[in-house]
Motif scaffolding. Structure first.
Motif, mmCIF file in Angstrom:
data_model
loop_
_atom_site.group_PDB
_atom_site.id
_atom_site.type_symbol
_atom_site.label_atom_id
_atom_site.label_comp_id
_atom_site.label_asym_id
_atom_site.label_seq_id
_atom_site.Cartn_x
_atom_site.Cartn_y
_atom_site.Cartn_z
ATOM 1 N N LEU A 1 3.714 4.431 0.523
ATOM 2 C CA LEU A 1 2.548 4.701 -0.314
ATOM 3 C C LEU A 1 2.340 3.553 -1.302
ATOM 4 O O LEU A 1 1.209 3.097 -1.499
ATOM 5 N N ASP A 2 3.419 3.080 -1.881
ATOM 6 C CA ASP A 2 3.332 1.978 -2.841
ATOM 7 C C ASP A 2 2.730 0.735 -2.186
ATOM 8 O O ASP A 2 1.863 0.069 -2.747
ATOM 9 N N LEU A 3 3.192 0.406 -0.993
ATOM 10 C CA LEU A 3 2.655 -0.749 -0.269
ATOM 11 C C LEU A 3 1.188 -0.540 0.083
ATOM 12 O O LEU A 3 0.376 -1.448 -0.029
ATOM 13 N N PHE A 4 0.856 0.667 0.525
ATOM 14 C CA PHE A 4 -0.523 0.972 0.866
ATOM 15 C C PHE A 4 -1.425 0.825 -0.359
ATOM 16 O O PHE A 4 -2.482 0.189 -0.304
ATOM 17 N N LEU A 5 -1.018 1.419 -1.477
ATOM 18 C CA LEU A 5 -1.832 1.346 -2.689
ATOM 19 C C LEU A 5 -1.999 -0.090 -3.173
ATOM 20 O O LEU A 5 -3.052 -0.464 -3.657
ATOM 21 N N SER B 1 -2.308 -2.611 -1.387
ATOM 22 C CA SER B 1 -3.228 -3.343 -0.515
ATOM 23 C C SER B 1 -4.695 -2.971 -0.741
ATOM 24 O O SER B 1 -5.588 -3.626 -0.217
ATOM 25 N N LEU B 2 -4.931 -1.928 -1.515
ATOM 26 C CA LEU B 2 -6.311 -1.466 -1.718
ATOM 27 C C LEU B 2 -7.087 -2.344 -2.691
ATOM 28 O O LEU B 2 -6.523 -2.897 -3.632
ATOM 29 N N SER B 3 -8.388 -2.410 -2.475
ATOM 30 C CA SER B 3 -9.261 -3.063 -3.453
ATOM 31 C C SER B 3 -9.364 -2.156 -4.673
ATOM 32 O O SER B 3 -9.042 -0.965 -4.609
#
Length: 187
Positions: free
Chosen positions: A11-15, A17-19
């Protein structure tokens, strides 16, 4: 718990990567109670990436500095070819008399000698009792013939400890040989 930590890291990695716009759209769903706060789990990844980026930037800066010397002295060599696929810690640039005119920051990290200490000395100040005389002679012959040298030599750090140094020396030409560049790394 291991699965929960793994999911938190993903989740941390995904977040990360978000704009900003996409993050703001889901931010309200991420608010948790005080009891569910977790430590940053991907700091190691951040540190690794940061270290890699800094190493790449230092390498580019070193190469650009050598290119400035190339422009000043009108060297004919393609420095990009010299540096291509070469792994090095230290760069030592000498004049025709083999006096050091410039070293990169990696030189101090590898040898312990400050950059200013090395200037106007010959690289032989790094050699000592365990330095192979045959290797020394081979280096002298290659320089005399204006040919590249590649090999391993025993050098000594400032604290007097010996280390194996992989060295590649290239003559640099204008009309005649004007300088030499050595790419070095401890092995």
């Amino acid at each position: 718990m291991k699965n929960k930590l793994s999911n938190m890291m993903c989740l941390d990695l995904f977040l990360d990567s978000l704009s900003k716009k996409n993050y703001k759209a889901i931010e309200h769903e991420l608010i948790t109670s005080e009891s569910t706060k977790y430590p940053l789990l991907n700091f190691g990844l951040f540190a690794d990436n940061f270290s890699t980026a800094m190493s790449k930037l230092n390498r580019e800066n070193d190469i650009n500095t050598v290119k400035e010397f190339a422009s000043k002295y009108n060297w004919n060599e393609s420095l990009d070819q010299i540096f291509k696929n070469e792994d090095f810690e230290a760069i030592v640039l000498t004049n025709k008399k083999q006096e050091i005119i410039w070293v990169n920051d990696g030189f101090k990290k590898m040898t312990g000698f400050h950059k200013n200490y090395a200037i106007k000395k010959t690289p032989s100040f790094l050699q000592g009792s365990k330095t192979c005389e045959i290797t020394r002679e081979t280096i002298r012959e290659k320089i005399k013939e204006n040919k590249p040298f590649a090999g391993t030599v025993i050098n000594y750090r400032k604290n007097k400890t010996p280390y194996k140094c992989e060295i590649k020396i290239f003559p640099l030409f204008s009309k005649d040989t004007t300088h030499y560049i050595a790419l070095e790394k401890a092995v």
